[in-house]
Design an enzyme around this catalytic site. Structure first.
Site, PDB file in Angstrom:
ATOM      1  N   PHE A 237       6.043   2.324  -1.671  1.00  0.00           N
ATOM      2  CA  PHE A 237       6.222   2.467  -3.115  1.00  0.00           C
ATOM      3  C   PHE A 237       7.502   1.827  -3.632  1.00  0.00           C
ATOM      4  CE2 PHE A 237       8.903   6.047  -1.817  1.00  0.00           C
ATOM      5  CZ  PHE A 237       9.944   5.942  -2.718  1.00  0.00           C
TER       6      PHE A 237
ATOM      7  N   LYS B  21      -3.076  -3.270   0.572  1.00  0.00           N
ATOM      8  CA  LYS B  21      -3.263  -1.852   0.217  1.00  0.00           C
ATOM      9  C   LYS B  21      -1.895  -1.381  -0.261  1.00  0.00           C
ATOM     10  CE  LYS B  21      -2.906   2.078   0.838  1.00  0.00           C
ATOM     11  NZ  LYS B  21      -2.162   2.931  -0.149  1.00  0.00           N
TER      12      LYS B  21
ATOM     13  N   GLU C 220      -0.155   4.051  -3.423  1.00  0.00           N
ATOM     14  CA  GLU C 220      -0.938   4.689  -4.497  1.00  0.00           C
ATOM     15  C   GLU C 220      -0.027   5.225  -5.601  1.00  0.00           C
ATOM     16  OE1 GLU C 220      -0.477   5.470  -1.355  1.00  0.00           O
ATOM     17  OE2 GLU C 220      -1.187   7.488  -0.842  1.00  0.00           O
ATOM     18  N   ARG C 221       1.300   5.222  -5.367  1.00  0.00           N
ATOM     19  CA  ARG C 221       2.238   5.704  -6.394  1.00  0.00           C
ATOM     20  C   ARG C 221       2.485   4.650  -7.477  1.00  0.00           C
ATOM     21  NH1 ARG C 221       1.338  10.035  -4.523  1.00  0.00           N
ATOM     22  NH2 ARG C 221       2.044  10.594  -2.456  1.00  0.00           N
TER      23      ARG C 221
ATOM     24  N   SER D  25       7.165   4.274   6.082  1.00  0.00           N
ATOM     25  CA  SER D  25       7.985   5.230   6.833  1.00  0.00           C
ATOM     26  C   SER D  25       7.727   5.098   8.341  1.00  0.00           C
ATOM     27  CB  SER D  25       7.670   6.642   6.358  1.00  0.00           C
ATOM     28  OG  SER D  25       6.293   6.888   6.521  1.00  0.00           O
TER      29      SER D  25
ATOM     30  N   CYS E 111      15.100   0.482   1.422  1.00  0.00           N
ATOM     31  CA  CYS E 111      15.160   0.621   2.878  1.00  0.00           C
ATOM     32  C   CYS E 111      16.482   0.094   3.415  1.00  0.00           C
ATOM     33  CB  CYS E 111      14.022  -0.136   3.521  1.00  0.00           C
ATOM     34  SG  CYS E 111      14.040  -1.863   3.079  1.00  0.00           S
TER      35      CYS E 111
HETATM   36  P1  NAD Z   1       4.736   5.682   3.459  1.00  0.00           P
HETATM   37  O1  NAD Z   1       4.824   5.447   4.920  1.00  0.00           O
HETATM   38  O2  NAD Z   1       4.478   7.060   2.986  1.00  0.00           O
HETATM   39  O3  NAD Z   1       3.568   4.773   2.814  1.00  0.00           O
HETATM   40  C1  NAD Z   1       3.511   3.388   3.028  1.00  0.00           C
HETATM   41  C2  NAD Z   1       2.066   2.939   2.886  1.00  0.00           C
HETATM   42  O4  NAD Z   1       1.285   3.521   3.927  1.00  0.00           O
HETATM   43  C3  NAD Z   1       1.406   3.338   1.579  1.00  0.00           C
HETATM   44  O5  NAD Z   1       0.571   2.293   1.151  1.00  0.00           O
HETATM   45  C4  NAD Z   1       0.609   4.575   1.949  1.00  0.00           C
HETATM   46  O6  NAD Z   1      -0.544   4.740   1.166  1.00  0.00           O
HETATM   47  C5  NAD Z   1       0.220   4.313   3.386  1.00  0.00           C
HETATM   48  N1  NAD Z   1       0.158   5.520   4.204  1.00  0.00           N
HETATM   49  C6  NAD Z   1       0.829   6.685   4.007  1.00  0.00           C
HETATM   50  N2  NAD Z   1       0.558   7.549   5.000  1.00  0.00           N
HETATM   51  C7  NAD Z   1      -0.292   6.924   5.833  1.00  0.00           C
HETATM   52  C8  NAD Z   1      -0.928   7.297   7.061  1.00  0.00           C
HETATM   53  N3  NAD Z   1      -0.747   8.501   7.608  1.00  0.00           N
HETATM   54  N4  NAD Z   1      -1.747   6.405   7.644  1.00  0.00           N
HETATM   55  C9  NAD Z   1      -1.940   5.179   7.116  1.00  0.00           C
HETATM   56  N5  NAD Z   1      -1.357   4.764   5.964  1.00  0.00           N
HETATM   57  C10 NAD Z   1      -0.536   5.623   5.336  1.00  0.00           C
HETATM   58  O7  NAD Z   1       6.080   5.083   2.816  1.00  0.00           O
HETATM   59  P2  NAD Z   1       6.561   5.169   1.304  1.00  0.00           P
HETATM   60  O8  NAD Z   1       6.976   6.570   1.005  1.00  0.00           O
HETATM   61  O9  NAD Z   1       5.603   4.496   0.408  1.00  0.00           O
HETATM   62  O10 NAD Z   1       7.855   4.224   1.374  1.00  0.00           O
HETATM   63  C11 NAD Z   1       9.131   4.671   1.744  1.00  0.00           C
HETATM   64  C12 NAD Z   1       9.385   4.403   3.203  1.00  0.00           C
HETATM   65  O11 NAD Z   1       9.246   3.017   3.473  1.00  0.00           O
HETATM   66  C13 NAD Z   1      10.827   4.743   3.616  1.00  0.00           C
HETATM   67  O12 NAD Z   1      10.789   5.328   4.879  1.00  0.00           O
HETATM   68  C14 NAD Z   1      11.510   3.378   3.670  1.00  0.00           C
HETATM   69  O13 NAD Z   1      12.628   3.301   4.519  1.00  0.00           O
HETATM   70  C15 NAD Z   1      10.397   2.527   4.173  1.00  0.00           C
HETATM   71  N6  NAD Z   1      10.614   1.124   3.861  1.00  0.00           N
HETATM   72  C16 NAD Z   1      10.991   0.314   4.892  1.00  0.00           C
HETATM   73  C17 NAD Z   1      11.246  -1.015   4.651  1.00  0.00           C
HETATM   74  C18 NAD Z   1      11.669  -1.918   5.763  1.00  0.00           C
HETATM   75  O14 NAD Z   1      11.730  -3.109   5.528  1.00  0.00           O
HETATM   76  N7  NAD Z   1      11.936  -1.442   6.956  1.00  0.00           N
HETATM   77  C19 NAD Z   1      11.105  -1.531   3.361  1.00  0.00           C
HETATM   78  C20 NAD Z   1      10.702  -0.679   2.336  1.00  0.00           C
HETATM   79  C21 NAD Z   1      10.460   0.660   2.611  1.00  0.00           C
END
Ligand code: NAD
Length: 496
Positions: A151, A175, A178-179, A228, A283
């Protein structure tokens, strides 16, 4: 006005049947429900996979000059549509308009890098490696790429993946989170307007079940994930077990080390900018300030003074320095780290709770001091506007702290000593290092990637490693024998 977000399949918007489940969309600056996001049904997933299969064939056999023309047109459209994309990002994600434009500028960099695809996809040739034998190599697209994005960067992260994956000749199914799914849809529309054939860029909405089904679909050859750590790890394991290539970037806990000789005003500015910018939802945000030696009291005082000048408010108000957090639940979770810190022995220097009194999902810049590695606020990725100060006596202790941390995304050192900085860059087990630069996101011609729990898989994102990830290599060994070369030789082919 309530919006029903649509998918984007085969070059056009695609409405999910109303019978499918959906999830509400919020404006984080007001807290109001602003629409809903459909969860793709099985039929929709079949439709998107069929579209991408066609797209991968058409686009995979397109000439490099054709692809390059589309990339250049897309680059122009991205520039022309910056303002409306920035508004979309601010409305759904909450960050300030200036920050949304910054995100788009960094995404644009990746597109500009990919515009050089004719150079990036050049193969090698070695003439005469053996008598009458030449060797050349080239790279082909992998096929269909699944791009799952978080998001916090609803346009930049999709562009990290799309730019190189499309330039390399793949079809991509995005994909988005969804937020805040609308920016990805707008990007797909711009790709079509740039002349990309139908099926090459599709956007599908959904949750973890949608992602799971797509990762397991035999049509998907590669998975590019940013989000994450637990999800990154689980998708990496599922995808690789199925023989797919997966790059899965996870969470972070970025440290900023301030050595005794640093300019403390410069360091305090950097800590505030990198810790509270985008409400800490980056991140590469600084989360932990490591004060080495006797400077800690002065540094904490300087950071605290700067907090007074920060304005928390809606992202579309040009006087706001930081906007709201993404959801009410996330805001409450961030607040719990500040509220729980004293019971663990930390000092709360600044508490942003007063900002929770207004509508929307706001939390103000907060500062915790005397934090130690065993505390929850140190161990967890908070992902909000909370800076934790850890005090160490020595440089070695600071490095040991960083290297013991399970995350290894970004790190920074503030010093005026070149030798100490150089040593630091060698000593830390972290992928991206800033020397007097608090958010060291590499430019597009270098690749982006953390170490340890911040990246599963070996391939970093975008840049040269992005092209490598989205292509498969072939090496061709050629000989044109003459009739006089006829012979029987059962030995292993040798070059000498
Ligand atoms: P998230 O992991 O909750 O979601 C990321 C994506 O995965 C979304 O599209 C979500 O719908 C999907 N998703 C969520 N749970 C899932 C599951 N169990 N199985 C499959 N798909 C799933 O992350 P978020 O809250 O959207 O983003 C924040 C996180 O992303 C933080 O931890 C941040 O550090 C990380 N991030 C990392 C980087 C990097 O480059 N390392 C960059 C941006 C964000």
């Amino acid at each position: 006005m309530m919006t029903t977000v649509q998918h984007y399949i085969h070059g056009e918007l695609f409405a999910e049947p109303l019978t499918s489940p959906s999830t509400p969309l919020f404006n984080p600056a007001t807290g109001d429900e602003s629409g809903n996001v459909p969860m793709a049904s099985e039929e929709t997933l079949r439709a998107v996979l069929a579209s991408a299969t066609t797209g991968a064939v058409t686009w995979g056999s397109s000439s490099l000059s054709q692809r390059s023309a589309v990339l250049f047109r897309f680059r122009e459209l991205l520039v022309q549509h910056t303002d409306e994309l920035a508004s979309l990002i601010t409305r759904e994600q909450g960050k300030t308009l200036a920050d949304a434009r910054g995100e788009l500028a960094r995404g644009l960099e990746n597109v500009e890098y990919a515009c050089g695809l004719i150079e990036h996809l050049k193969g090698d040739f070695s003439g005469g490696v053996a008598d009458g034998v030449d060797v050349h190599s080239f790279r082909e697209p992998v096929g269909i790429v699944l791009a799952v994005t978080p998001f916090n960067f609803p346009a930049m992260v999709p562009l990290w993946m799309l730019a190189n994956a499309v330039a390399a000749g793949n079809a991509v199914i995005v994909k988005p989170s969804e937020r805040d799914p609308s920016a990805a849809i707008h990007l797909a529309e711009l790709w079509t307007a740039a002349g990309l054939p139908p099926g090459v860029v599709n956007v599908i909405h959904g949750d973890r079940h949608t992602v799971q089904s797509l990762v397991e679909a035999p049509e998907i050859a590669a998975v590019s994930f940013v989000g994450s750590t637990p999800v990154a790890q689980s998708l990496y394991e599922t995808g690789t077990k199925l023989g797919k290539r997966v790059q899965a970037l996870g969470g972070a806990k970025n440290h900023m080390v301030v050595l005794g000789d640093a300019d403390l005003d410069v360091a305090a500015d950097a800590a505030v900018n990198a810790g509270y910018g985008a409400a800490g939802e980056r991140c590469m945000a600084i989360s932990v300030v490591v004060a080495v030696g006797s400077i800690a009291d002065d540094l904490v005082a300087k950071i605290s003074q700067r907090i007074d000048a920060l304005r928390v408010g809606p992202g579309d108000d040009t006087t706001s320095d930081l906007g709201p957090l993404i959801t009410r639940e996330h805001r409450d979770r961030v607040a719990s780290y500040v509220h729980g810190a004293p019971s663990e022995g930390a000092t709360v220097v600044r508490d942003g709770s007063a900002e929770t009194d207004r509508p929307g999902f706001f939390f103000g810049p907060s500062l915790l001091d005397h934090v130690t590695p065993s505390m929850r606020c140190y161990r967890d990725e908070i992902f909000g506007p909370v800076l934790s100060v850890v005090r160490t006596e020595t440089y070695d202790e600071a490095v040991a702290l960083i290297n013991a941390n399970p995350y290894g995304n970004g790190v920074a050192v503030f010093t005026r000593d070149g030798n100490a900085a150089r040593r630091f860059s060698r000593d830390v087990t972290v992928g991206m290092i800033g020397i007097n630069v608090p958010i060291p996101v590499p430019v597009a011609s270098y690749s982006f990637g953390g170490w340890k729990d911040s990246l599963f898989g070996h391939a970093h994102m975008y840049g040269p490693e992005g092209f490598a990830f989205f292509t498969r290599g072939k090496v061709v060994t050629t000989r044109w024998p003459q009739p006089s070369d006829s012979q029987i030789d059962l030995g292993f082919p040798r070059t000498r």
